[in-house]
Design a protein around this motif. Structure first.
Motif, PDB file in Angstrom:
ATOM      1  N   HIS A 182       7.543  -1.690   2.705  1.00 56.79           N
ATOM      2  CA  HIS A 182       7.450  -2.986   3.390  1.00 56.79           C
ATOM      3  C   HIS A 182       7.666  -2.773   4.879  1.00 56.79           C
ATOM      4  O   HIS A 182       8.721  -2.294   5.296  1.00 56.79           O
ATOM      5  CB  HIS A 182       8.507  -3.937   2.828  1.00 56.79           C
ATOM      6  N   GLU A 183       6.662  -3.131   5.680  1.00 52.44           N
ATOM      7  CA  GLU A 183       6.759  -3.040   7.146  1.00 52.44           C
ATOM      8  C   GLU A 183       6.190  -4.317   7.752  1.00 52.44           C
ATOM      9  O   GLU A 183       4.982  -4.556   7.683  1.00 52.44           O
ATOM     10  CB  GLU A 183       5.999  -1.815   7.652  1.00 52.44           C
ATOM     11  N   ASP A 184       7.054  -5.150   8.322  1.00 50.53           N
ATOM     12  CA  ASP A 184       6.604  -6.445   8.857  1.00 50.53           C
ATOM     13  C   ASP A 184       6.935  -6.649  10.331  1.00 50.53           C
ATOM     14  O   ASP A 184       6.934  -7.770  10.825  1.00 50.53           O
ATOM     15  CB  ASP A 184       7.203  -7.587   8.032  1.00 50.53           C
ATOM     16  N   LYS A 185       7.172  -5.539  11.056  1.00 52.80           N
ATOM     17  CA  LYS A 185       7.552  -5.660  12.464  1.00 52.80           C
ATOM     18  C   LYS A 185       6.468  -5.206  13.436  1.00 52.80           C
ATOM     19  O   LYS A 185       6.629  -5.338  14.647  1.00 52.80           O
ATOM     20  CB  LYS A 185       8.822  -4.841  12.732  1.00 52.80           C
ATOM     21  N   ILE A 217       0.205 -11.992   7.188  1.00 50.95           N
ATOM     22  CA  ILE A 217      -0.043 -10.560   7.329  1.00 50.95           C
ATOM     23  C   ILE A 217       0.103  -9.952   5.934  1.00 50.95           C
ATOM     24  O   ILE A 217       0.462 -10.647   4.980  1.00 50.95           O
ATOM     25  CB  ILE A 217       0.924  -9.868   8.316  1.00 50.95           C
ATOM     26  N   ASP A 218      -0.177  -8.675   5.808  1.00 49.54           N
ATOM     27  CA  ASP A 218       0.103  -7.942   4.572  1.00 49.54           C
ATOM     28  C   ASP A 218       1.040  -6.796   4.940  1.00 49.54           C
ATOM     29  O   ASP A 218       0.614  -5.800   5.521  1.00 49.54           O
ATOM     30  CB  ASP A 218      -1.189  -7.407   3.949  1.00 49.54           C
ATOM     31  N   PRO A 219       2.329  -6.918   4.613  1.00 48.36           N
ATOM     32  CA  PRO A 219       3.301  -5.892   5.018  1.00 48.36           C
ATOM     33  C   PRO A 219       3.354  -4.676   4.107  1.00 48.36           C
ATOM     34  O   PRO A 219       4.152  -3.763   4.351  1.00 48.36           O
ATOM     35  CB  PRO A 219       4.625  -6.664   4.963  1.00 48.36           C
ATOM     36  N   CYS A 242      -3.655  -3.040   9.599  1.00 48.74           N
ATOM     37  CA  CYS A 242      -3.465  -3.364  11.018  1.00 48.74           C
ATOM     38  C   CYS A 242      -4.594  -2.727  11.824  1.00 48.74           C
ATOM     39  O   CYS A 242      -4.852  -1.525  11.684  1.00 48.74           O
ATOM     40  CB  CYS A 242      -2.117  -2.867  11.532  1.00 48.74           C
TER      41      CYS A 242
END
Length: 508
Positions: A182-185, A217-219, A242
Motif C-alpha cells: 500500500h502506497e498512497d503518498k 487513486i489505486d494505492p 502512476c
C-alpha cells in the motif's frame, strides 16, 4: 544389448507421449528473467507532447524487462518497456518473431509500456498512414508532431524479441510469492471538481475555484518475487498506477528507474531484474493539485516516487509466503475486437483548417495544437474509422494480469479488481497496442471535461469503450481458475505458557 536398451530409453524419454505423461504427473514451475537496452540516442525526439522536443542529456538507462513463466504445460511471458507506449504493429511483429524463435505462443505474451515521458521516439501513426493525405496534413504529421524513428523502432523490436528469448532460455526451477503493498503518498488524481460544475485537469495549486479530487487513486503495489530452489532471488515483478512523468533531467526510465535502483540496493543484488507493469493511471500522476507545499524538483520527484514504490514492494515481498511446483498453474485468455472512434463535426474540421492557416501565434498555441489534432484525426478516420482493441488476461498462480491498450482511468482498474475472482489482480495499461486516453462515462458527461476528454488523433474512442474493456477483462479473468495462495503452516497445538512470563508483577 546395453546400447540398444539405452537407445530405446532415449527414444522413449524424448517421445511426446512420455513427456506429456511425465509433465502431467508432477509439473515443475520454472521462471527466467532478462533485460535489454532500449535507450534512445541524444538528439532523438522525446515523446509525450503534441509537438517537437528533442533529447539533450542522458540520465538513466531505458530497458526492455521480461519474465517467462513455465508450469510444465504452458509458458507465458510478461514484458515491461521503458517507453511512452507501444504500437499494435510493434507488438504483432515481436510476438510472431518470439513464437518462431522459442515457441511461446503470441497470445501468451503480454507487452506493456510504462508510459515514460523521457524515453525513446515512438508515435501513434504507422508508416503509410498519411501517404494519401493532403500535403498540409502530411506536413502537420511529419514536421509538427512527434514521429517514430525507424532505426529506434527496429532496435525496439529486436530487443523485445531478444529479451523474451533469453528469459525463456534462463528458465530454472523456481519458487514464487505474491503480495500487495500500500502506497498512497506519491500518486494523486489530477482531475479536479470545479465550482462551475465541470472537471478540469491540473487546474493548479491554490486555484480558488477548485473543490476536490474528481476521482480515486489505486494505492496497490502489486508484487511478485521469484527465487531459485536455494532461495536466491532471481527477479521481481512490480505493478503500480502512476504516470511516469517525474521527468528527471535527460533520457530516463522515469521513476521506474529509481524503483529498480531501490530494489537492487535493499536486496544487495546490483543486477536484479525488475519487470514493471503500469497500472490504470490515465488520470493519476505524482502531482498533487491540493498540495500545501511547493513541488519537489524533477530529480527529487524521480527518487521520491520510485523510492517509495520500490521500498513498499520490498516490504511486501518479505511478508509473502513462497510456493512452488504444481500449485502455480499458468493460463491465458485474449479477445480482440474493433471499437468506433468519435468523429469530429464538419464545423469543427472547417474551423480547424482556418486556425491552422492562421498559425500558432495568431490562433493561439493551444487552439492551434488541437486544431492540428482535429485535422490529423479527420484524415486518420478516412483510413482507419475503427480502432483495434485487445484485452488479455494472463494467470500466474493466484495472480491475474489483465491488460488494456489505453491510458485507462483508474476507476475502471478498480472495477476490474472488484469483479475478478482472483485473490490478486494486476491491471496492465498501455499493453499490446495504444488507443490513447479512455475516460469513464462520468468524465464524458455534463460534469466531466478536462484534458483526457479532448478529441485528438491520440484519444478518440467512443464513450462506451472503457466499459467494454473493463467488462471484457473481468470476463476473461473469471474464465480461469485461480491458483492457491501459499500460506504459512498453522502454529503447533498449545501446551503451556512460557515459564519466564506467566507470573504476576513482583515488587519485592
Amino acid at each position: 544389448m546395453k546400447n540398444i536398451i539405452t537407445s530405446l530409453l532415449t527414444i522413449l524419454l524424448l517421445s511426446p507421449m512420455f513427456a506429456s505423461a511425465f509433465e502431467g504427473a508432477d509439473p515443475t514451475f520454472k521462471a527466467g528473467f532478462s533485460e535489454k537496452d532500449i535507450t534512445p540516442d541524444i538528439g532523438m525526439e522525446q515523446p509525450g507532447n503534441y509537438g517537437k522536443s528533442y533529447h539533450k542529456k542522458f540520465h538513466d538507462q531505458c530497458k526492455v524487462r521480461a519474465v517467462v513463466f513455465d508450469d510444465g504445460k504452458k509458458r507465458v511471458a510478461i514484458v515491461g518497456l521503458d517507453l511512452l507506449f507501444v504500437t499494435r504493429r510493434v507488438v504483432e511483429i515481436s510476438r510472431a518473431e518470439i513464437e518462431a524463435a522459442c515457441g511461446i505462443l503470441g497470445k501468451d505474451i503480454m507487452i506493456g509500456a510504462s508510459h515514460s515521458h523521457s524515453s525513446g521516439p515512438i508515435a501513434m501513426s504507422e508508416p503509410g498512414d498519411f501517404d494519401d493525405a493532403d500535403p498540409t496534413i502530411k506536413h502537420l504529421a511529419t514536421n509538427m508532431s512527434i514521429v517514430s524513428d525507424p532505426g529506434f523502432i527496429q532496435k525496439l523490436q529486436q530487443q523485445i524479441i531478444a529479451a523474451v528469448v533469453e528469459a525463456d532460455a534462463n528458465r530454472q526451477d523456481a519458487k514464487l510469492a505474491v503480495g500487495v503493498g500500500h502506497e498512497d503518498k506519491v500518486s494523486f488524481n489530477r482531475r479536479m471538481r470545479m465550482k462551475n460544475g465541470l472537471t478540469y485537469t491540473h487546474p493548479g495549486v491554490g486555484n480558488p475555484d477548485m473543490l476536490d479530487y474528481a476521482g480515486p487513486i489505486d494505492p496497490d503495489v502489486g508484487t511478485i518475487g521469484v527465487w531459485d530452489m536455494n532461495d536466491n532471488l532471481l527477479g521481481m515483478v512490480v505493478n503500480f498506477a502512476c504516470h511516469a512523468t517525474t521527468n528527471p533531467d535527460g533520457i530516463s526510465a522515469n521513476w521506474i528507474g529509481a524503483m529498480e535502483r531501490t530494489l537492487r540496493g535493499v536486496t544487495g543484488n546490483a543486477a536484479l531484474p525488475v519487470v514493471f507493469t503500469q497500472g490504470a493511471c490515465g488520470d493519476i500522476t505524482q502531482v498533487d493539485n491540493k498540495a500545501t507545499t511547493a513541488n519537489p524538483s524533477a530529480e527529487e520527484w524521480w527518487e521520491l516516487v520510485g523510492g517509495r514504490v520500490g521500498a513498499e514492494a520490498y516490504k511486501t515481498m518479505l511478508l509473502a509466503k513462497r510456493g512452488a511446483g504444481k500449485d502455480i498453474p499458468l493460463d491465458s485468455r485474449q479477445k480482440v475486437w474493433t471499437v468506433n472512434r468519435r468523429i469530429p463535426t464538419k464545423e469543427k474540421v472547417k474551423k480547424s483548417w482556418e486556425l491552422i492557416k492562421l498559425g500558432p501565434e495568431k490562433a493561439g498555441s493551444v487552439d492551434w495544437i488541437f486544431a492540428k489534432e482535429t485535422l490529423l484525426l479527420d484524415a486518420m478516420i478516412k483510413k482507419r474509422p475503427k480502432a483495434e482493441v485487445e484485452v488479455q488476461a494472463i494467470q500466474v498462480g493466484p495472480v491475474a494480469f489483465v491488460s488494456n491498450p489505453a491510458e485507462y482511468f483508474v476507476q475502471f482498474g478498480l472495477d476490474i479488481k472488484k469483479g475478478s475472482r482472483f485473490p490478486f489482480t494486476f491491471i496492465v495499461e498501455l499493453a499490446n497496442g495504444c488507443v490513447g486516453y479512455v475516460p469513464t462515462e462520468e468524465a464524458m458527461g455534463p460534469n466531466g471535461g478536462g484534458y483526457e476528454t479532448r478529441l485528438t488523433s491520440y484519444s478518440n474512442l467512443e464513450v462506451s469503450a472503457g466499459r467494454q474493456i473493463a467488462n471484457t477483462g473481468i470476463e476473461l479473468a473469471n474464465q480461469m481458475t485461480p491458483g492457491k495462495v501459499p500460506s504459512p503452516p498453522a502454529p503447533p497445538a498449545f501446551k503451556q505458557a512460557w515459564g519466564y512470563g506467566n507470573v504476576p508483577p513482583e515488587h519485592k
